[in-house]
Write a protein that holds these residues in place. Structure first.
Motif, short mmCIF file in Angstrom:
data_model
loop_
_atom_site.label_atom_id
_atom_site.label_comp_id
_atom_site.label_asym_id
_atom_site.label_seq_id
_atom_site.Cartn_x
_atom_site.Cartn_y
_atom_site.Cartn_z
N SER A 1 0.84 -1.20 0.00
CA SER A 1 0.00 0.00 0.00
C SER A 1 0.88 1.25 0.00
O SER A 1 2.06 1.21 0.39
CB SER A 1 -0.91 0.01 1.22
OG SER A 1 -0.16 0.32 2.38
N ASP A 2 0.29 2.37 -0.42
CA ASP A 2 1.04 3.63 -0.42
C ASP A 2 1.56 3.94 0.98
O ASP A 2 2.68 4.42 1.15
CB ASP A 2 0.13 4.78 -0.89
CG ASP A 2 -0.10 4.73 -2.40
OD1 ASP A 2 0.55 3.89 -3.07
OD2 ASP A 2 -0.94 5.50 -2.89
N LYS A 3 0.73 3.65 1.99
CA LYS A 3 1.11 3.96 3.38
C LYS A 3 2.32 3.12 3.80
O LYS A 3 3.28 3.64 4.38
CB LYS A 3 -0.09 3.69 4.29
CG LYS A 3 0.11 4.15 5.72
CD LYS A 3 -1.21 4.11 6.50
CE LYS A 3 -0.99 4.39 7.99
NZ LYS A 3 -0.38 3.27 8.69
N GLU A 4 2.25 1.80 3.51
CA GLU A 4 3.37 0.91 3.87
C GLU A 4 4.65 1.36 3.17
O GLU A 4 5.73 1.39 3.77
CB GLU A 4 3.06 -0.53 3.44
CG GLU A 4 2.04 -1.25 4.29
CD GLU A 4 1.58 -2.56 3.64
OE1 GLU A 4 1.49 -3.56 4.36
OE2 GLU A 4 1.32 -2.57 2.40
N GLU B 157 5.41 4.34 2.02
CA GLU B 157 5.89 5.62 2.53
C GLU B 157 6.58 5.44 3.88
O GLU B 157 7.63 6.05 4.12
CB GLU B 157 4.70 6.57 2.67
CG GLU B 157 5.10 8.03 2.54
CD GLU B 157 3.89 8.94 2.46
OE1 GLU B 157 3.05 8.71 1.56
OE2 GLU B 157 3.78 9.85 3.30
N GLU B 158 6.00 4.58 4.72
CA GLU B 158 6.61 4.35 6.04
C GLU B 158 8.00 3.73 5.90
O GLU B 158 8.94 4.14 6.56
CB GLU B 158 5.71 3.45 6.89
CG GLU B 158 4.56 4.21 7.51
CD GLU B 158 3.57 3.31 8.26
OE1 GLU B 158 2.52 3.83 8.68
OE2 GLU B 158 3.86 2.09 8.39
#
Lengths: 157, 157
Positions: free
Chosen positions: A41-44, A46-47
């Motif tokens: 995911s974009d969130k994963e 980015e993190e």
């Protein structure tokens, strides 16, 4: 003419650091050619990107973007391990080398390895190491590497 | 009696994290059995120790102290590499395993490998890897590892 083409190609296939926008340029799809990597995911992404960025020059992920297509076509990483041995020496570990199957034979892998090796040297490492299959030994020998040890692994999942 | 002796031995050879005072307990001399490691000054040692401590659980150096003699007799380290592949997975890298020649055959190496492997698992790694000579393959097989790839190296000095 050949020189012009070469320099155009040089321009189109420059090695640079991974950027956060590279997820939209097929970076994860490229990694899928290397090993199992489901959709991230974009969130994963980015993190993990921010976490690696926080290590500064101690963890470098580089890519080659084909600027004509806007696609990421090669990648590799190196991280700098700090030791006590060798008088508090440092070792560069090259990981996750991959070149898109459509652009193989263009020496992009050699470019990536050279970039990562230069980075490890500039960080003061006394050596740089990597693990590979026996099939890839000849490639890394052309990059100046020699076989030394064997890699052992224990999987948890 | 044998049980008492065993538990006494267990007590005398516990695995624990490296402490800054271990330099005075022969830690550097132990590493010299592994590879080249000239005398490291207190300042250099302290700086490297603090640097590794700042990585928290991402870089662990463990030791076994023979509490009877006050000497460090075994050591190993593991660091946690953060990846994008395997759904932003993590890999543990075991490095710099050494057991003092005077205490070999007491399974201290196995204890160290077990400690480092457990740490990698608890950190959520999907695998733990290490490089070793072919002579040490059988030892690591007893620790649950399997040979997978080959290690390539390029020295700078």
């Amino acid at each position: 003419m050949q020189n012009n083409n070469s320099s155009l190609e040089e321009e189109a296939f420059k090695v640079r650091k991974l950027e956060i926008s590279d997820k939209d340029k097929g970076f994860i799809q490229l990694l899928q050619q290397l090993t199992s990597c489901d959709s991230v995911s974009d969130k994963e992404f980015e993190e993990r990107f921010q976490e690696l960025s926080s290590y500064g020059d101690n963890h470098l992920v580089c890519v080659i973007e084909d600027t004509r297509s806007g696609k990421i076509v090669a990648s590799g990483s190196v991280f700098i391990e700090k030791k006590f041995i060798r008088n508090c020496g440092k070792v560069g570990h090259i990981e996750d080398m991959v070149v898109d199957s459509s652009v193989r034979g263009m020496q992009l892998g050699k470019k990536i390895v050279g970039f990562l090796t230069d980075h490890a040297r500039s960080m003061g490492c006394y050596k740089v190491i990597l693990d590979c299959s026996t099939e890839n030994r000849a490639f890394y020998e052309k990059c100046g590497f020699k076989q030394k040890e064997i890699q052992m692994v224990r999987y948890f999942i």
